[in-house]
Scaffold this active site. Structure first.
Site, PDB file in Angstrom:
ATOM      1  CG  ASP A 178      -1.786  -1.175   1.420  1.00 28.38           C
ATOM      2  OD1 ASP A 178      -3.006  -1.020   1.537  1.00 28.38           O
ATOM      3  OD2 ASP A 178      -1.254  -2.307   1.450  1.00 28.38           O
ATOM      4  CD  GLU A 203      -6.700   3.132   2.654  1.00 24.14           C
ATOM      5  OE1 GLU A 203      -6.722   2.620   1.518  1.00 24.14           O
ATOM      6  OE2 GLU A 203      -6.982   2.504   3.688  1.00 24.14           O
ATOM      7  CG  ASP A 230      -7.957   2.474  -1.700  1.00 23.35           C
ATOM      8  OD1 ASP A 230      -6.885   2.005  -1.262  1.00 23.35           O
ATOM      9  OD2 ASP A 230      -9.073   2.190  -1.229  1.00 23.35           O
ATOM     10  CB  ILE A 269      -3.619  -1.996  -1.886  1.00 19.54           C
ATOM     11  CG1 ILE A 269      -2.273  -2.124  -2.598  1.00 19.54           C
ATOM     12  CG2 ILE A 269      -4.319  -3.366  -1.817  1.00 19.54           C
ATOM     13  CD1 ILE A 269      -1.358  -3.217  -2.044  1.00 19.54           C
ATOM     14  CG  ASP A 270     -10.671  -0.479  -2.571  1.00 25.96           C
ATOM     15  OD1 ASP A 270     -10.844  -0.417  -1.339  1.00 25.96           O
ATOM     16  OD2 ASP A 270     -11.603  -0.556  -3.396  1.00 25.96           O
ATOM     17  CB  THR A 327      -5.476  -3.929   2.460  1.00 23.35           C
ATOM     18  OG1 THR A 327      -5.431  -2.619   1.900  1.00 23.35           O
ATOM     19  CG2 THR A 327      -4.059  -4.354   2.823  1.00 23.35           C
ATOM     20  CG  HIS A 351     -15.779  -3.706   5.149  1.00 27.13           C
ATOM     21  ND1 HIS A 351     -14.712  -3.874   4.308  1.00 27.13           N
ATOM     22  CD2 HIS A 351     -15.246  -3.550   6.388  1.00 27.13           C
ATOM     23  CE1 HIS A 351     -13.589  -3.825   5.002  1.00 27.13           C
ATOM     24  NE2 HIS A 351     -13.898  -3.640   6.264  1.00 27.13           N
ATOM     25  CB  SER A 393     -11.232  -4.130  -3.924  1.00 28.62           C
ATOM     26  OG  SER A 393     -11.408  -4.801  -5.152  1.00 28.62           O
ATOM     27  CE  LYS A 408     -17.728  -4.612  -2.751  1.00 26.76           C
ATOM     28  NZ  LYS A 408     -16.421  -4.966  -2.232  1.00 26.76           N
ATOM     29  NE  ARG A 437     -18.503   0.067   1.306  1.00 28.41           N
ATOM     30  CZ  ARG A 437     -17.523  -0.830   1.341  1.00 28.41           C
ATOM     31  NH1 ARG A 437     -17.542  -1.859   0.532  1.00 28.41           N
ATOM     32  NH2 ARG A 437     -16.514  -0.682   2.178  1.00 28.41           N
ATOM     33  CG  ASP A 492     -12.596   2.812   0.220  1.00 25.91           C
ATOM     34  OD1 ASP A 492     -11.704   2.151  -0.342  1.00 25.91           O
ATOM     35  OD2 ASP A 492     -12.597   3.062   1.439  1.00 25.91           O
TER      36      ASP A 492
HETATM   37  N1  LIG Z   1     -16.194  -0.725   9.108  1.00 22.63           N
HETATM   38  C1  LIG Z   1     -16.117  -0.480   7.825  1.00 22.63           C
HETATM   39  N2  LIG Z   1     -17.246  -0.301   7.100  1.00 22.63           N
HETATM   40  C2  LIG Z   1     -17.185  -0.073   5.790  1.00 22.63           C
HETATM   41  N3  LIG Z   1     -16.025   0.002   5.092  1.00 22.63           N
HETATM   42  C3  LIG Z   1     -14.881  -0.164   5.765  1.00 22.63           C
HETATM   43  C4  LIG Z   1     -14.859  -0.414   7.143  1.00 22.63           C
HETATM   44  N4  LIG Z   1     -13.570  -0.544   7.531  1.00 22.63           N
HETATM   45  C5  LIG Z   1     -12.826  -0.365   6.407  1.00 22.63           C
HETATM   46  N5  LIG Z   1     -13.621  -0.133   5.357  1.00 22.63           N
HETATM   47  C6  LIG Z   1     -13.249   0.167   3.993  1.00 22.63           C
HETATM   48  O1  LIG Z   1     -13.654  -0.882   3.153  1.00 22.63           O
HETATM   49  C7  LIG Z   1     -12.688  -0.998   2.115  1.00 22.63           C
HETATM   50  C8  LIG Z   1     -12.742  -2.356   1.554  1.00 22.63           C
HETATM   51  O2  LIG Z   1     -14.035  -2.514   1.147  1.00 22.63           O
HETATM   52  P1  LIG Z   1     -14.496  -3.793   0.509  1.00 22.63           P
HETATM   53  O3  LIG Z   1     -15.778  -3.558  -0.168  1.00 22.63           O
HETATM   54  O4  LIG Z   1     -13.353  -4.297  -0.309  1.00 22.63           O
HETATM   55  O5  LIG Z   1     -14.718  -4.701   1.739  1.00 22.63           O
HETATM   56  S1  LIG Z   1     -14.507  -6.178   1.777  1.00 22.63           S
HETATM   57  O6  LIG Z   1     -13.115  -6.409   2.079  1.00 22.63           O
HETATM   58  O7  LIG Z   1     -14.942  -6.799   0.542  1.00 22.63           O
HETATM   59  O8  LIG Z   1     -15.377  -6.564   2.827  1.00 22.63           O
HETATM   60  C9  LIG Z   1     -11.421  -0.727   2.808  1.00 22.63           C
HETATM   61  O9  LIG Z   1     -10.538  -0.242   1.852  1.00 22.63           O
HETATM   62  P2  LIG Z   1      -8.970  -0.571   2.002  1.00 22.63           P
HETATM   63  O10 LIG Z   1      -8.549  -0.063   3.360  1.00 22.63           O
HETATM   64  O11 LIG Z   1      -8.426   0.251   0.891  1.00 22.63           O
HETATM   65  O12 LIG Z   1      -8.799  -2.034   1.826  1.00 22.63           O
HETATM   66  C10 LIG Z   1     -11.773   0.334   3.831  1.00 22.63           C
HETATM   67  O13 LIG Z   1     -11.539   1.606   3.387  1.00 22.63           O
HETATM   68 MG   LIG Z   2     -10.163   1.088   0.054  1.00 19.66          MG
HETATM   69 MG   LIG Z   3      -6.539   0.884   0.551  1.00 18.44          MG
HETATM   70 MG   LIG Z   4      -6.965   0.494   4.021  1.00 20.75          MG
END
Ligand SMILES: Nc1ncnc2c1ncn2[C@@H]1O[C@H](COP(=O)(O)OS(=O)(=O)O)[C@@H](OP(=O)(O)O)[C@H]1O
Ligand SMILES: [Mg+2]
Ligand SMILES: [Mg+2]
Ligand SMILES: [Mg+2]
Length: 354
Positions: free
Chosen positions: A48, A71, A145, A147-148, A150, A237, A261, A264, A278, A291
């Site tokens: 990241d 991020e 972002d 790495i979305d 992660t 999430h 990520s 979707k 979501r 995001d």
């Molecule tokens: N509690 C909570 N609620 C909602 N979203 C959150 C939460 N915590 C984190 N994040 C953010 O979700 C990003 C990843 O989303 P995803 O849709 O990929 O989620 S998942 O991993 O498929 O469940 C993730 O992005 P990255 O940090 O870039 O991976 C976060 O920004």
């Molecule tokens: Mg993200």
């Molecule tokens: Mg990220």
């Molecule tokens: Mg992150």
């Protein structure tokens, strides 16, 4: 005909492509102590940080006046502890190696990019911190972002490198690189690695990460009974049980596709799943603009509609967060309104959600 944002598009694609290459290198060599847990309990890896260093360096050279909302920041990299020192040097090595290659950009020399140019450790750390811009409703700004998803990246599943250009609170350009997404949705075991590019008013396309086989993407009109839901893997999430309730209201019988990520949004844009829902959980988490910015434009340019759960447009002009929005509902234009109605019905049954 000259197209708006042609240079921005070319630079954004080159930057995302480079960062995708870097993430693959990191994944194959990632070792245990190269992942940290951030204050919000989410993971961050050397991938990241170094991907943000690479993309921000390229953007800063090509568009020195443009602020960036990224991020990550270097708080965990600048300390004197052995852990910080090791992490910092790994991030610097990865970013340096990644930036040393040809970028395929005509103006590279003029911008101080490419194999003949070196970047000092302090320049690379400062590049990461170019991402601390606070955002707002006026002017040009990029959001990244690196790495979305992660968690998906760490599992070897879906993740995405996501970059968008926002001008006066409107997303004008979005590029999403998905190294682990199948190029052909009907061949899940076929070649992987795709990039999705959308420019406002100019449509959306998919290509391989190298840029091969560009083809427009469009959300198809799904026959009734053929719809299904795209949702997060992590139940924290977005509430899976709420989505099930919405699916029942819509008469959806197919099981949801779970994917980490902004992949979707990419899947939705090419008809590989009909609805992305979501809804916030109970933690009070507020969604971040990086995001959703490129994914939202991709959906719109693929002919779909994206709003929050109350039907309001996503507001990218309020800083780093989607402060006034509540969840995300994205779908084809003939389906979106029905989904909003189903969300309303479902939330009346299950009060705490909306
Ligand atoms: N509690 C909570 N609620 C909602 N979203 C959150 C939460 N915590 C984190 N994040 C953010 O979700 C990003 C990843 O989303 P995803 O849709 O990929 O989620 S998942 O991993 O498929 O469940 C993730 O992005 P990255 O940090 O870039 O991976 C976060 O920004
Ligand atoms: Mg993200
Ligand atoms: Mg990220
Ligand atoms: Mg992150």
């Amino acid at each position: 005909m000259s197209l708006f944002f042609a240079t921005e598009r070319q630079v954004a694609i080159a930057a995302v492509r480079r960062a995708c290459g870097l993430t693959s290198t990191v994944f194959n060599k990632l070792i245990k102590n190269e992942t940290l847990t951030k204050g919000d309990k989410s993971p961050v890896t050397v991938g990241d940080f170094s991907a943000q260093a690479v993309v921000n360096t390229i953007l800063s050279r090509a568009f020195p006046d443009d602020p960036i909302i990224g991020e990550e920041d270097t708080k965990d990299l600048r300390g004197d502890s052995p852990e910080s020192t090791a992490l910092r040097s790994r991030v610097i090595d990865l970013a340096t190696e990644s930036l040393a290659g040809e970028l395929g950009l005509g103006e590279m020399e003029e911008w101080g990019l490419g194999p003949k140019h070196t970047h000092t450790p302090s320049q690379l750390l400062d590049a990461i911190d170019r991402g601390t811009y606070s955002g707002g409703a006026v002017g040009r700004m990029w959001t990244l972002d690196p790495i979305d998803g992660t968690k998906g990246f760490l599992r070897g599943e879906q993740f995405a490198v996501c970059l968008a250009l926002i001008v006066d609170a409107k997303v004008q350009l979005g590029v999403i690189g998905c190294p682990n997404l199948s190029q052909d949705a009907s061949k899940p075991d076929g070649p992987k690695g795709c990039m999705f590019v959308a420019v406002r008013g100019q449509g959306a396309e998919q290509m391989s990460i190298s840029g091969a086989n560009p083809a427009p993407v469009k959300i198809p009109v799904f026959p009734d009974g053929d719809l299904n839901m795209l949702e997060s893997v992590e139940a924290a999430h977005s509430s899976h049980s709420f989505n099930d309730r919405v699916s029942r209201h819509l008469g959806i019988t197919r099981s949801p596709t779970r994917m980490d990520s902004q992949a979707k949004y990419c899947a939705l844009s090419r008809g590989d799943g009909g609805i992305y829902l979501r809804l916030p959980g109970t933690s009070g988490y507020v969604e971040k603009i990086w995001d959703h910015a490129p994914g939202s434009l991709l959906v719109e340019e693929a002919g779909g509609v994206i709003t929050d759960a109350r039907g309001l447009p996503l507001n990218f002009g309020l800083g780093r967060e989607l402060r006034e929005n509540h969840g995300v509902v994205a779908a084809g234009k003939f389906v979106h309104e029905k989904v909003l109605a189903a969300v309303k019905e479902a939330s009346e049954e299950e009060k705490p959600n909306v």
